[in-house]
Write a protein that holds these residues in place. Structure first.
Motif, PDB file in Angstrom:
ATOM      1  N   MET A   1       0.589  -1.269  -0.017  1.00 51.86           N
ATOM      2  CA  MET A   1       0.035  -0.204   0.061  1.00 51.86           C
ATOM      3  C   MET A   1       0.819   1.519   0.049  1.00 51.86           C
ATOM      4  N   ARG A   2       0.121   2.198  -0.864  1.00 53.86           N
ATOM      5  CA  ARG A   2       1.411   3.735  -0.842  1.00 53.86           C
ATOM      6  C   ARG A   2       1.533   4.283   1.162  1.00 53.86           C
ATOM      7  N   LYS A   3       2.457   4.998   1.112  1.00 49.92           N
ATOM      8  CA  LYS A   3       2.547   5.317   2.077  1.00 49.92           C
ATOM      9  C   LYS A   3       2.386   6.369   2.420  1.00 49.92           C
ATOM     10  N   LEU A   4       1.356   7.033   3.337  1.00 55.32           N
ATOM     11  CA  LEU A   4       1.046   9.422   3.103  1.00 55.32           C
ATOM     12  C   LEU A   4       2.068   9.640   4.497  1.00 55.32           C
ATOM     13  N   ILE A   5       2.325  10.761   4.053  1.00 53.59           N
ATOM     14  CA  ILE A   5       2.851  11.559   4.209  1.00 53.59           C
ATOM     15  C   ILE A   5       1.594  12.657   4.556  1.00 53.59           C
ATOM     16  N   LEU A   6       1.596  13.342   5.940  1.00 54.73           N
ATOM     17  CA  LEU A   6       0.874  14.428   6.096  1.00 54.73           C
ATOM     18  C   LEU A   6       1.063  15.673   5.741  1.00 54.73           C
ATOM     19  N   GLN A   7       0.705  16.824   5.115  1.00 60.33           N
ATOM     20  CA  GLN A   7       1.360  17.916   5.237  1.00 60.33           C
ATOM     21  C   GLN A   7       0.312  18.940   6.525  1.00 60.33           C
ATOM     22  N   GLN A   8       0.441  19.296   6.771  1.00 61.68           N
ATOM     23  CA  GLN A   8      -0.422  21.064   6.531  1.00 61.68           C
ATOM     24  C   GLN A   8      -0.219  21.746   6.123  1.00 61.68           C
ATOM     25  N   ILE A   9      -1.746  21.891   5.508  1.00 66.44           N
ATOM     26  CA  ILE A   9      -1.782  23.219   4.491  1.00 66.44           C
ATOM     27  C   ILE A   9      -2.867  24.643   5.181  1.00 66.44           C
ATOM     28  N   ALA A  10      -2.985  25.798   4.852  1.00 65.16           N
ATOM     29  CA  ALA A  10      -3.876  26.757   4.408  1.00 65.16           C
ATOM     30  C   ALA A  10      -4.951  26.148   3.743  1.00 65.16           C
ATOM     31  N   ALA A  11      -6.430  26.406   4.341  1.00 65.56           N
ATOM     32  CA  ALA A  11      -7.574  26.249   3.250  1.00 65.56           C
ATOM     33  C   ALA A  11      -7.369  26.278   1.746  1.00 65.56           C
ATOM     34  N   SER A  12      -7.475  25.556   1.362  1.00 66.40           N
ATOM     35  CA  SER A  12      -6.329  26.151  -0.244  1.00 66.40           C
ATOM     36  C   SER A  12      -8.581  25.306  -0.878  1.00 66.40           C
ATOM     37  N   GLU A  13      -8.279  26.212  -2.403  1.00 58.94           N
ATOM     38  CA  GLU A  13      -8.902  25.958  -3.655  1.00 58.94           C
ATOM     39  C   GLU A  13      -9.211  24.560  -4.217  1.00 58.94           C
ATOM     40  N   GLU A  42       4.009   8.446  -2.101  1.00 58.06           N
ATOM     41  CA  GLU A  42       5.703   8.601  -1.957  1.00 58.06           C
ATOM     42  C   GLU A  42       6.171   9.246  -4.058  1.00 58.06           C
ATOM     43  N   GLU A  43       4.569   9.561  -4.261  1.00 54.76           N
ATOM     44  CA  GLU A  43       5.334   9.599  -5.907  1.00 54.76           C
ATOM     45  C   GLU A  43       4.640  11.764  -6.113  1.00 54.76           C
ATOM     46  N   GLY A  44       4.598  12.441  -4.689  1.00 53.46           N
ATOM     47  CA  GLY A  44       4.148  13.695  -4.411  1.00 53.46           C
ATOM     48  C   GLY A  44       2.915  14.050  -5.037  1.00 53.46           C
ATOM     49  N   ARG A  45       1.916  12.899  -4.748  1.00 53.74           N
ATOM     50  CA  ARG A  45       0.724  13.105  -5.702  1.00 53.74           C
ATOM     51  C   ARG A  45      -0.091  13.606  -4.717  1.00 53.74           C
ATOM     52  N   THR A  46      -1.067  14.632  -4.066  1.00 53.27           N
ATOM     53  CA  THR A  46      -2.110  14.573  -3.544  1.00 53.27           C
ATOM     54  C   THR A  46      -3.316  13.551  -3.437  1.00 53.27           C
ATOM     55  N   VAL A  47      -3.292  13.404  -2.366  1.00 49.52           N
ATOM     56  CA  VAL A  47      -4.527  12.152  -2.764  1.00 49.52           C
ATOM     57  C   VAL A  47      -5.436  11.894  -1.926  1.00 49.52           C
ATOM     58  N   LEU A  62     -12.456  16.059  14.310  1.00 47.78           N
ATOM     59  CA  LEU A  62     -12.553  15.509  13.146  1.00 47.78           C
ATOM     60  C   LEU A  62     -13.308  15.718  11.903  1.00 47.78           C
ATOM     61  N   ARG A  63     -12.462  16.562  10.587  1.00 43.95           N
ATOM     62  CA  ARG A  63     -13.422  17.299  10.058  1.00 43.95           C
ATOM     63  C   ARG A  63     -13.020  17.500   8.234  1.00 43.95           C
ATOM     64  N   SER A  64     -14.005  17.243   7.132  1.00 39.59           N
ATOM     65  CA  SER A  64     -13.832  17.743   6.055  1.00 39.59           C
ATOM     66  C   SER A  64     -12.496  16.109   5.041  1.00 39.59           C
ATOM     67  N   VAL A  65     -12.911  15.082   5.796  1.00 37.24           N
ATOM     68  CA  VAL A  65     -11.635  13.681   4.908  1.00 37.24           C
ATOM     69  C   VAL A  65     -12.295  13.546   3.734  1.00 37.24           C
ATOM     70  N   VAL A  66     -11.299  13.611   2.445  1.00 35.51           N
ATOM     71  CA  VAL A  66     -11.899  13.486   1.485  1.00 35.51           C
ATOM     72  C   VAL A  66     -10.519  12.546   0.542  1.00 35.51           C
ATOM     73  N   ILE A  67     -10.759  11.189   0.144  1.00 42.64           N
ATOM     74  CA  ILE A  67      -9.946  10.882   0.217  1.00 42.64           C
ATOM     75  C   ILE A  67     -10.133  10.944  -2.054  1.00 42.64           C
ATOM     76  N   LEU A  68      -9.759  11.537  -2.520  1.00 39.28           N
ATOM     77  CA  LEU A  68      -9.804  11.838  -4.192  1.00 39.28           C
ATOM     78  C   LEU A  68     -10.250  10.536  -5.050  1.00 39.28           C
ATOM     79  N   PRO A  69     -11.645  11.143  -5.476  1.00 36.33           N
ATOM     80  CA  PRO A  69     -12.243   9.518  -6.369  1.00 36.33           C
ATOM     81  C   PRO A  69     -10.518   8.501  -6.663  1.00 36.33           C
ATOM     82  N   GLY A  70      -9.918   8.800  -7.873  1.00 38.17           N
ATOM     83  CA  GLY A  70      -9.105   7.368  -8.055  1.00 38.17           C
ATOM     84  C   GLY A  70      -8.134   7.151  -7.456  1.00 38.17           C
ATOM     85  N   PHE A  71      -8.293   7.950  -6.226  1.00 38.34           N
ATOM     86  CA  PHE A  71      -7.467   7.081  -5.144  1.00 38.34           C
ATOM     87  C   PHE A  71      -7.919   5.915  -3.818  1.00 38.34           C
ATOM     88  N   ARG A  72      -9.266   5.948  -4.043  1.00 45.52           N
ATOM     89  CA  ARG A  72      -9.989   5.248  -3.108  1.00 45.52           C
ATOM     90  C   ARG A  72      -9.955   3.768  -2.801  1.00 45.52           C
TER      91      ARG A  72
END
Ligand SMILES: CC(C)(COP(=O)(O)OP(=O)(O)OC[C@H]1O[C@@H](n2cnc3c(N)ncnc32)[C@H](O)[C@@H]1OP(=O)(O)O)[C@@H](O)C(=O)NCCC(=O)NCCS
Length: 146
Positions: A1-13, A42-47, A62-72
């Motif tokens: 399974m892909r290993k994810l890295i969590l990055q803190q972000i400002a609310a974005s478009e 690991e490939e730098g893609r936001t999932v 806990l809020r605003s949890v979403v996995i982009l459709p192609g990665f579910r």
């Protein structure tokens, strides 16, 4: 399974678009005591994205949890939630409101609670006090006893 890295972000478009596409709340993205994260593979893609609303020193939403459709359906949602929960102080209680994914969150360790069992700090968030439909289920994380 892909290993994810969590990055803190400002609310974005991009985050807003991902949430809106799933009918999740964006009206209250801005505000105090919120932290948002993007999950990057690991490939730098936001999932996907997640967020925490720190309601008081004892309670977080806990809020605003979403996995982009192609990665579910690859275990990334679970990984994203677990990484996000690791950002919450272990002594704090974590709640969420969901209309569509209670089974998913149950499989991660959340349990349904009655609305009147949720603390005031959680019930007075914009999500719980108005934006979420009354039919939304409220869940609380059951942490293993230490
Ligand atoms: C809910 C969501 C984050 C799950 O992400 P995912 O990467 O597909 O989840 P995972 O692959 O980690 O799945 C974990 C488990 O939950 C189950 N599951 C996934 N989505 C589910 C859903 N919407 N309802 C019920 N169960 C679900 C999977 O079958 C899996 O079970 P298994 O490990 O026993 O097979 C993703 O479907 C999503 O972004 N949905 C739209 C936004 C949303 O509903 N967010 C929650 C808002 S509160």
């Amino acid at each position: 399974m892909r290993k994810l890295i969590l990055q803190q972000i400002a609310a974005s478009e991009a985050q807003r678009e991902a949430l809106e596409a799933e009918g999740l709340l964006v009206e209250d993205l801005e505000g105090p005591d919120r932290r948002y994260f993007s999950a990057v593979d690991e490939e730098g893609r936001t999932v996907g994205y997640s967020g925490l609303e720190h309601c008081d020193e004892k309670n977080a939403l806990l809020r605003s949890v979403v996995i982009l459709p192609g990665f579910r359906s690859q275990g990334l949602g679970r990984q994203l939630v677990e990484l996000t929960l690791a950002e919450v102080h272990p002594s704090a209680d974590v709640y969420l409101a969901t209309t569509s994914a209670a089974d998913f969150f149950e499989s991660i360790g959340f349990a349904l609670i009655r609305r009147d069992a949720a603390p005031k700090a959680i019930l007075s968030t914009r999500q719980l006090s108005g934006l979420c439909p009354a039919s939304a289920k409220i869940m609380k994380l059951s942490r293993p006893q230490t």
